[in-house]
Scaffold this active site. Structure first.
Site, PDB file in Angstrom:
ATOM      1  CG  HIS A  60     -18.687 -22.315   2.257  1.00 38.39           C
ATOM      2  ND1 HIS A  60     -19.073 -21.311   1.385  1.00 38.39           N
ATOM      3  CD2 HIS A  60     -18.666 -21.739   3.491  1.00 38.39           C
ATOM      4  CE1 HIS A  60     -19.254 -20.189   2.053  1.00 38.39           C
ATOM      5  NE2 HIS A  60     -19.030 -20.423   3.336  1.00 38.39           N
ATOM      6  CG  HIS A  62     -19.172 -21.516   7.208  1.00 39.07           C
ATOM      7  ND1 HIS A  62     -18.102 -20.738   6.823  1.00 39.07           N
ATOM      8  CD2 HIS A  62     -18.692 -22.343   8.185  1.00 39.07           C
ATOM      9  CE1 HIS A  62     -17.026 -21.078   7.522  1.00 39.07           C
ATOM     10  NE2 HIS A  62     -17.366 -22.047   8.354  1.00 39.07           N
ATOM     11  CG  ASP A  64     -22.868 -17.292   5.977  1.00 43.07           C
ATOM     12  OD1 ASP A  64     -22.266 -18.300   6.377  1.00 43.07           O
ATOM     13  OD2 ASP A  64     -22.289 -16.345   5.415  1.00 43.07           O
ATOM     14  CG  HIS A  65     -22.424 -19.435   2.162  1.00 39.89           C
ATOM     15  ND1 HIS A  65     -22.274 -18.763   0.968  1.00 39.89           N
ATOM     16  CD2 HIS A  65     -21.832 -18.659   3.114  1.00 39.89           C
ATOM     17  CE1 HIS A  65     -21.612 -17.630   1.183  1.00 39.89           C
ATOM     18  NE2 HIS A  65     -21.338 -17.555   2.474  1.00 39.89           N
TER      19      HIS A  65
END
Length: 244
Positions: A60, A62, A64-65
């Site tokens: 996804h 975001h 941090d991904h």
């Protein structure tokens, strides 16, 4: 397949951990599942060559991904990479990646490079897509991020790895997890429900639906890290390696 949790942390560096970055290698291919903002540094800190990464599959959008992708691409550009980089992720990743690159390094999304970045937008219904030697599938889960969030399954060399991504419990997790050789599952808290995230006790309550051969916990908050001795499922840590 060798699985290495280059980054096993949450968005906030709980426990001093790097953000999500799971390194899969097999059949002569290296694939990252997620590439959080800290991933380039984490790869280099663990002696892993970013230039050897053939593909990245993103759950996804975001930071941090997927926020490490601009840095991975620019590192390839300045280290004279020539091999293509394949990227797969949820619908919208093509535009969001360009926006992120422009926000961080204006002009970088349009710069000429020695290597192509080939982007595939995954269908959120489990339809497979080819990513080099791997087959990657995504199932839509429950996590607000401005685009359909996915749980992923990667099949490579007759072995399967699945990852929940960030999500509250949804029956959709049974799709990627069922029969997987390893299922990496978010356990953000131990027993406190947090919207759009999975807690350990809820995960345990649905093990009969998951039916993976092995499960390892990841993406844990500080509160969950403090309760690992209360969990009977193994937890990932930065640098952890598993051979499947």
């Amino acid at each position: 397949m060798r699985v290495r949790f280059v980054g096993s942390g949450d968005a906030f560096g709980s426990g001093g951990r790097w953000q999500t970055c799971i390194h899969l290698s097999g059949e002569g291919q290296v694939l990252l599942v997620d590439c959080g903002a800290t991933s380039l540094v984490a790869l280099k800190a663990q002696g892993l060559d970013p230039g050897a990464v053939d593909a990245v599959a993103v759950t996804h959008l975001h930071g941090d991904h997927f926020g490490g992708l601009p840095f991975l691409i620019l590192d390839g550009q300045f280290s004279r990479r020539s091999a293509p980089l394949y990227v797969a992720g949820p619908p919208g990743i093509r535009a969001r990646l360009a926006e992120a690159m422009e926000a961080l390094f204006p002009g970088s999304s349009r710069a000429r490079r020695r290597f192509p970045v080939e982007i595939t937008e995954l269908r959120p219904d489990g339809t497979p897509a080819t990513l080099g030697a791997a087959a990657v599938r995504g199932w839509e889960v429950e996590h607000a991020c401005g685009a359909p969030p996915l749980a992923l399954r990667v099949d490579l060399g007759g072995v399967s790895f699945a990852y929940s991504g960030d999500t509250q419990w949804t029956a959709a997790l049974a799709g990627p997890a069922r029969g997987a050789d390893l299922f990496a599952a978010e356990a953000y808290t131990f027993d406190r429900p947090v919207r759009y995230h999975l807690d350990y006790q809820t995960l345990r309550a649905h093990l009969d639906e998951i039916r993976a051969r092995r499960i390892v916990l990841t993406h844990m908050s500080g509160a969950m890290l403090a309760r690992l001795t209360d969990a009977d499922l193994p937890a990932a840590y930065d640098g952890m390696m598993l051979d499947l």
